[in-house]
Motif scaffolding. Structure first.
Motif, short mmCIF file in Angstrom:
data_model
loop_
_atom_site.label_atom_id
_atom_site.label_comp_id
_atom_site.label_asym_id
_atom_site.label_seq_id
_atom_site.Cartn_x
_atom_site.Cartn_y
_atom_site.Cartn_z
N LYS A 141 -8.23 1.69 -9.02
CA LYS A 141 -6.84 1.25 -8.96
C LYS A 141 -5.91 1.97 -9.94
O LYS A 141 -4.81 2.39 -9.59
N GLU A 168 2.27 7.65 -8.81
CA GLU A 168 3.50 7.75 -9.62
C GLU A 168 3.79 9.20 -10.01
O GLU A 168 4.92 9.67 -9.92
N THR A 205 4.17 1.41 3.29
CA THR A 205 5.26 1.90 2.44
C THR A 205 4.96 3.33 1.98
O THR A 205 3.85 3.83 2.14
N TYR A 243 4.67 4.21 -1.07
CA TYR A 243 3.61 4.08 -2.08
C TYR A 243 2.23 4.07 -1.41
O TYR A 243 1.33 4.81 -1.78
N ASP A 244 2.09 3.21 -0.39
CA ASP A 244 0.79 3.06 0.25
C ASP A 244 0.38 4.27 1.08
O ASP A 244 -0.81 4.56 1.21
N HIS A 269 9.73 4.23 -3.39
CA HIS A 269 8.32 3.88 -3.17
C HIS A 269 8.10 2.65 -2.30
O HIS A 269 7.07 2.51 -1.68
N LYS A 327 -7.51 5.57 -2.13
CA LYS A 327 -8.44 4.42 -2.18
C LYS A 327 -9.65 4.70 -1.30
O LYS A 327 -10.78 4.41 -1.68
N LYS A 377 -2.84 4.49 -8.99
CA LYS A 377 -1.47 4.21 -9.44
C LYS A 377 -0.91 5.40 -10.21
O LYS A 377 0.23 5.84 -10.00
P1 ADP Z 1 -3.89 -3.55 -3.70
O1 ADP Z 1 -5.15 -2.91 -4.18
O2 ADP Z 1 -4.09 -4.94 -3.11
O3 ADP Z 1 -3.09 -2.67 -2.81
P2 ADP Z 1 -2.15 -2.98 -5.93
O4 ADP Z 1 -1.91 -3.75 -7.20
O5 ADP Z 1 -2.73 -1.62 -6.06
O6 ADP Z 1 -3.05 -3.91 -5.00
O7 ADP Z 1 -0.81 -2.86 -5.18
C1 ADP Z 1 -0.21 -3.89 -4.47
C2 ADP Z 1 1.00 -3.29 -3.79
O8 ADP Z 1 2.06 -3.18 -4.77
C3 ADP Z 1 0.70 -1.87 -3.35
O9 ADP Z 1 0.19 -1.85 -2.05
C4 ADP Z 1 2.04 -1.19 -3.50
O10 ADP Z 1 2.81 -1.30 -2.32
C5 ADP Z 1 2.71 -1.93 -4.63
N1 ADP Z 1 2.61 -1.22 -5.91
C6 ADP Z 1 1.64 -1.29 -6.83
N2 ADP Z 1 1.92 -0.52 -7.91
C7 ADP Z 1 3.12 0.04 -7.66
C8 ADP Z 1 3.96 0.96 -8.39
N3 ADP Z 1 3.65 1.43 -9.58
N4 ADP Z 1 5.10 1.32 -7.82
C9 ADP Z 1 5.42 0.86 -6.61
N5 ADP Z 1 4.69 0.00 -5.88
C10 ADP Z 1 3.55 -0.40 -6.39
#
Ligand code: ADP
Ligand code: ADP
Length: 232
Positions: free
Chosen positions: A114, A122, A98, A100-101, A134, A108, A118
């Motif tokens: 974490k 953002e 995504t 976001y990722d 995102h 990471k 985040k």
């Molecule tokens: P992980 O470390 O397993 O990726 P996270 O809690 O960081 O766990 O995130 C899980 C997924 O949720 C992320 O891969 C992302 O796609 C989504 N995510 C997390 N935080 C947000 C955010 N603030 N806005 C949008 N998507 C988010």
């Protein structure tokens, strides 16, 4: 600040040696935007890849904020390279991740926790204006939006300088303008020094403080953008 001192790059192939970059000197002061313009094959791409040592110069020195990259041992080079962000014509996004990722994964890998990841994702999604996208995948975005993600990914690593390799060349004129406005905003508001390469005159005209004209591996002319375009 980006300084190139007498940088040359040769490629050896079966058909002989190609001198892609010859004795190039460039100095981009803190907070400025400089552009290298030239036709295809002029050596622009090789030159900009020499700045973060994606290509190792055959000769010459590269400095980022006074640190000479060309003499650093590999572990230190990796760290210093993080100060150099780069964006590309083809965006280079991960198709299976995504928005976001795409921004979070490199952070990471760099070891940020974490909460910091985040916070940065953002913050930089907001700066590029894509907060509401995102959860999209790259194939659900326009070209301009993809470049915005790539810009956010580069900025999230909080680089001191940004390199742009034909970042607007795949975009239509309106989208090009909006990406150039974004680069200008990043430069002015975040103070990030930018070196870009392009074959498009309007890119140079719109955002560059200083211009280098490259032909056959050589900088044949350089001036402020204003002088270059108003000279008889
Ligand atoms: P992980 O470390 O397993 O990726 P996270 O809690 O960081 O766990 O995130 C899980 C997924 O949720 C992320 O891969 C992302 O796609 C989504 N995510 C997390 N935080 C947000 C955010 N603030 N806005 C949008 N998507 C988010
Ligand atoms: P531009 O970005 O201005 O189009 P390039 O830097 O891509 O120019 O290419 C400059 C010259 O170097 C060209 O003659 C090209 O063929 C040559 N060149 C670029 N990369 C390589 C390589 N990896 N091996 C051999 N020759 C190369």
């Amino acid at each position: 600040m980006i300084v190139l001192e007498n940088v040359s790059k040769e490629f050896n192939s079966k058909s002989g040696t190609v001198k892609a970059v010859k004795q190039v000197n460039i100095r981009v002061n803190q907070g400025e935007i400089h552009g290298v313009i030239g036709y295809s094959g002029a050596g622009k791409s090789t030159l900009i890849r020499c700045v973060n040592l994606l290509e190792k110069p055959t000769e010459g020195k590269v400095f980022i904020n006074g640190v000479e990259l060309t003499s650093l041992p590999l572990p230190k080079l990796r760290k210093t390279r993080n100060k150099v962000g780069m964006i590309f014509q083809g965006f280079n996004l991960l198709k299976t991740a995504t928005v976001y990722d795409n921004i979070a994964i490199p952070l990471k890998l760099l070891g940020y926790n974490k909460d910091e990841v985040k916070k940065r994702v953002e913050q930089y999604l907001d700066i590029v204006g894509l907060t509401d996208k995102h959860t999209n995948y790259p194939n659900q975005l326009s070209g301009g939006q993809k470049q915005r993600v790539a810009i956010a990914r580069a900025l999230a690593q909080e680089p001191e300088v940004l390199l742009s390799d034909e970042a607007t060349s795949a975009l239509d004129p309106e989208t090009t303008d909006s990406i150039l406005d974004l680069l200008l905003k990043i430069n002015r508001e975040l103070g990030i020094t930018i070196l870009l390469i392009t074959h498009e005159m309007n890119v140079i005209q719109k955002i560059c403080d200083h211009v280098y004209v490259m032909e056959n591996g050589v900088i044949v002319e350089q001036d402020t953008a204003i002088n270059l375009f108003t000279k008889p």
